[in-house]
Scaffold this active site. Structure first.
Site, PDB file in Angstrom:
ATOM      1  N   GLU A 138       0.824  -1.213   0.000  1.00 29.79           N
ATOM      2  CA  GLU A 138       0.000   0.000   0.000  1.00 29.79           C
ATOM      3  C   GLU A 138       0.857   1.262   0.000  1.00 29.79           C
ATOM      4  O   GLU A 138       0.415   2.333   0.398  1.00 29.79           O
ATOM      5  CB  GLU A 138      -0.938  -0.009   1.212  1.00 29.79           C
ATOM      6  CG  GLU A 138      -1.758  -1.269   1.365  1.00 29.79           C
ATOM      7  CD  GLU A 138      -2.635  -1.591   0.164  1.00 29.79           C
ATOM      8  OE1 GLU A 138      -3.027  -0.633  -0.550  1.00 29.79           O
ATOM      9  OE2 GLU A 138      -2.928  -2.782  -0.068  1.00 29.79           O
ATOM     10  N   VAL A 144      -7.340   2.184  -7.668  1.00 26.42           N
ATOM     11  CA  VAL A 144      -6.530   2.841  -8.690  1.00 26.42           C
ATOM     12  C   VAL A 144      -5.967   1.805  -9.666  1.00 26.42           C
ATOM     13  O   VAL A 144      -5.335   0.831  -9.269  1.00 26.42           O
ATOM     14  CB  VAL A 144      -5.373   3.636  -8.045  1.00 26.42           C
ATOM     15  CG1 VAL A 144      -4.480   4.237  -9.126  1.00 26.42           C
ATOM     16  CG2 VAL A 144      -5.912   4.727  -7.137  1.00 26.42           C
ATOM     17  N   GLY A 145      -6.230   2.012 -10.955  1.00 27.29           N
ATOM     18  CA  GLY A 145      -5.704   1.131 -11.989  1.00 27.29           C
ATOM     19  C   GLY A 145      -6.539  -0.097 -12.275  1.00 27.29           C
ATOM     20  O   GLY A 145      -6.263  -0.826 -13.231  1.00 27.29           O
ATOM     21  N   HIS A 155     -14.540  -4.442  -1.961  1.00 29.74           N
ATOM     22  CA  HIS A 155     -13.854  -3.275  -1.395  1.00 29.74           C
ATOM     23  C   HIS A 155     -14.766  -2.587  -0.377  1.00 29.74           C
ATOM     24  O   HIS A 155     -15.156  -1.423  -0.541  1.00 29.74           O
ATOM     25  CB  HIS A 155     -13.448  -2.305  -2.501  1.00 29.74           C
ATOM     26  CG  HIS A 155     -11.998  -1.915  -2.460  1.00 29.74           C
ATOM     27  ND1 HIS A 155     -10.975  -2.842  -2.502  1.00 29.74           N
ATOM     28  CD2 HIS A 155     -11.392  -0.695  -2.359  1.00 29.74           C
ATOM     29  CE1 HIS A 155      -9.822  -2.217  -2.449  1.00 29.74           C
ATOM     30  NE2 HIS A 155     -10.038  -0.921  -2.346  1.00 29.74           N
ATOM     31  N   GLY A 191      -8.017   0.834   3.520  1.00 31.46           N
ATOM     32  CA  GLY A 191      -7.513  -0.268   4.331  1.00 31.46           C
ATOM     33  C   GLY A 191      -8.038  -1.641   3.940  1.00 31.46           C
ATOM     34  O   GLY A 191      -7.884  -2.606   4.698  1.00 31.46           O
ATOM     35  N   ASN A 192      -8.636  -1.757   2.757  1.00 22.53           N
ATOM     36  CA  ASN A 192      -9.208  -3.033   2.338  1.00 22.53           C
ATOM     37  C   ASN A 192      -8.161  -4.119   2.117  1.00 22.53           C
ATOM     38  O   ASN A 192      -8.364  -5.272   2.495  1.00 22.53           O
ATOM     39  CB  ASN A 192     -10.024  -2.844   1.054  1.00 22.53           C
ATOM     40  CG  ASN A 192     -11.262  -2.013   1.268  1.00 22.53           C
ATOM     41  OD1 ASN A 192     -12.267  -2.475   1.763  1.00 22.53           O
ATOM     42  ND2 ASN A 192     -11.174  -0.729   0.900  1.00 22.53           N
ATOM     43  N   ARG A 198      -5.034  -4.406   3.450  1.00 25.86           N
ATOM     44  CA  ARG A 198      -4.457  -4.860   4.720  1.00 25.86           C
ATOM     45  C   ARG A 198      -5.455  -5.689   5.520  1.00 25.86           C
ATOM     46  O   ARG A 198      -5.111  -6.713   6.115  1.00 25.86           O
ATOM     47  CB  ARG A 198      -3.986  -3.650   5.534  1.00 25.86           C
ATOM     48  CG  ARG A 198      -2.642  -3.087   5.084  1.00 25.86           C
ATOM     49  CD  ARG A 198      -2.427  -1.673   5.585  1.00 25.86           C
ATOM     50  NE  ARG A 198      -3.218  -0.716   4.819  1.00 25.86           N
ATOM     51  CZ  ARG A 198      -3.327   0.577   5.107  1.00 25.86           C
ATOM     52  NH1 ARG A 198      -2.720   1.058   6.187  1.00 25.86           N
ATOM     53  NH2 ARG A 198      -4.045   1.376   4.359  1.00 25.86           N
ATOM     54  N   THR A 199      -6.719  -5.258   5.517  1.00 29.72           N
ATOM     55  CA  THR A 199      -7.753  -6.019   6.222  1.00 29.72           C
ATOM     56  C   THR A 199      -7.924  -7.399   5.589  1.00 29.72           C
ATOM     57  O   THR A 199      -7.942  -8.426   6.294  1.00 29.72           O
ATOM     58  CB  THR A 199      -9.099  -5.264   6.187  1.00 29.72           C
ATOM     59  OG1 THR A 199      -8.941  -3.987   6.806  1.00 29.72           O
ATOM     60  CG2 THR A 199     -10.178  -6.048   6.922  1.00 29.72           C
ATOM     61  N   ARG A 211      -5.880  -9.175   3.806  1.00 23.46           N
ATOM     62  CA  ARG A 211      -4.722 -10.075   3.970  1.00 23.46           C
ATOM     63  C   ARG A 211      -4.645 -10.616   5.404  1.00 23.46           C
ATOM     64  O   ARG A 211      -4.228 -11.761   5.612  1.00 23.46           O
ATOM     65  CB  ARG A 211      -3.444  -9.344   3.550  1.00 23.46           C
ATOM     66  CG  ARG A 211      -3.384  -9.114   2.027  1.00 23.46           C
ATOM     67  CD  ARG A 211      -2.061  -8.528   1.572  1.00 23.46           C
ATOM     68  NE  ARG A 211      -1.887  -7.130   1.910  1.00 23.46           N
ATOM     69  CZ  ARG A 211      -2.328  -6.106   1.181  1.00 23.46           C
ATOM     70  NH1 ARG A 211      -3.026  -6.322   0.075  1.00 23.46           N
ATOM     71  NH2 ARG A 211      -2.089  -4.851   1.548  1.00 23.46           N
TER      72      ARG A 211
END
Length: 227
Positions: free
Chosen positions: A24, A103-104, A154, A159-160, A162-163, A165
């Protein structure tokens, strides 16, 4: 429950935190992560936000370890997100209230209105698949598939990744499988799995890396037995 030696947990904490935050765009190095998380020494050049990203991840990681025997619930997921985003996001622990975009990415995320129902369905489907799993390979496949679905929903403002994972770590450990550490230099490959909904490719990638980490885990167990 797997036996989790302290040295192994320290190693996992450092690697999970460093790589998940670096994915991130956190710029703190691996050695600086060791100093911060294990020795409470903060390098002078570290920004306040990046420090909180690591410190929050440490707290959320420990919460996951303490909650291994608990069933995964929406409430537990909210708790993980709240710990990760403490001091970083005023919407911590709550589903998103506005549209968001990865993004992307070539796909749209779920709308705020549909997110709660989609997450309930996501959790129900995940639990059903894990209950029907007949092997660790089935477990890994189910968790990889659910992770892709989670990231495409999402559900949070931020923080999606990190959450998601950390939720994978919870699910793997609960089912006696060594956690998956997604390395920062494999970020592009990881994002492609999410973008293309490539469950098969992600499962192969995850299995290979879990097998490598299983060797690392066994090495910690062996060193413990020799003490």
């Amino acid at each position: 429950m797997m036996h989790l030696p302290k040295d192994y947990l320290d190693d996992l904490l450092v690697r999970m935190t460093h790589h998940s935050c670096a994915i991130e765009n956190n710029t703190i190095t691996l050695s600086e992560t060791v100093s911060i998380l294990l020795y409470q020494m903060i390098p002078g050049k570290v920004s306040v936000r990046e420090f909180y990203e690591l410190e929050n991840h440490r707290i959320a990681f420990n919460y996951i370890i303490e909650s291994i025997n608990q069933e995964l619930t929406i409430s537990l997921i909210h708790d993980v997100h709240s710990l990760l985003m403490d001091r970083l996001d005023h919407e911590k622990g709550h589903f998103k209230s506005h549209e968001n975009v990865i993004v992307g990415a070539t796909f749209p995320t779920a709308s705020p209105k549909e997110t709660p129902l989609l997450m309930e369905q996501w959790l129900l489907n995940l639990n059903n698949r894990i209950q029907k799993a007949k092997s660790s390979d089935d477990i890994i496949l189910s968790i990889c598939s659910s992770h892709i679905a989670f990231e495409r929903i999402h559900p949070y403002k931020d923080g999606n990744g990190r959450t998601g994972r950390l939720i994978m770590m919870h699910l793997l450990l609960k089912n006696r499988v060594v956690p998956l550490v997604i390395l920062k230099d494999q970020k592009h490959k990881y994002f492609q799995f999410l973008d293309k909904q490539d469950t098969e490719g992600f499962t192969v990638y995850a299995t290979e890396n879990i097998n490598k980490d299983r060797q690392r885990y066994n090495a910690f167990l062996n060193s413990l037995s020799k003490e």
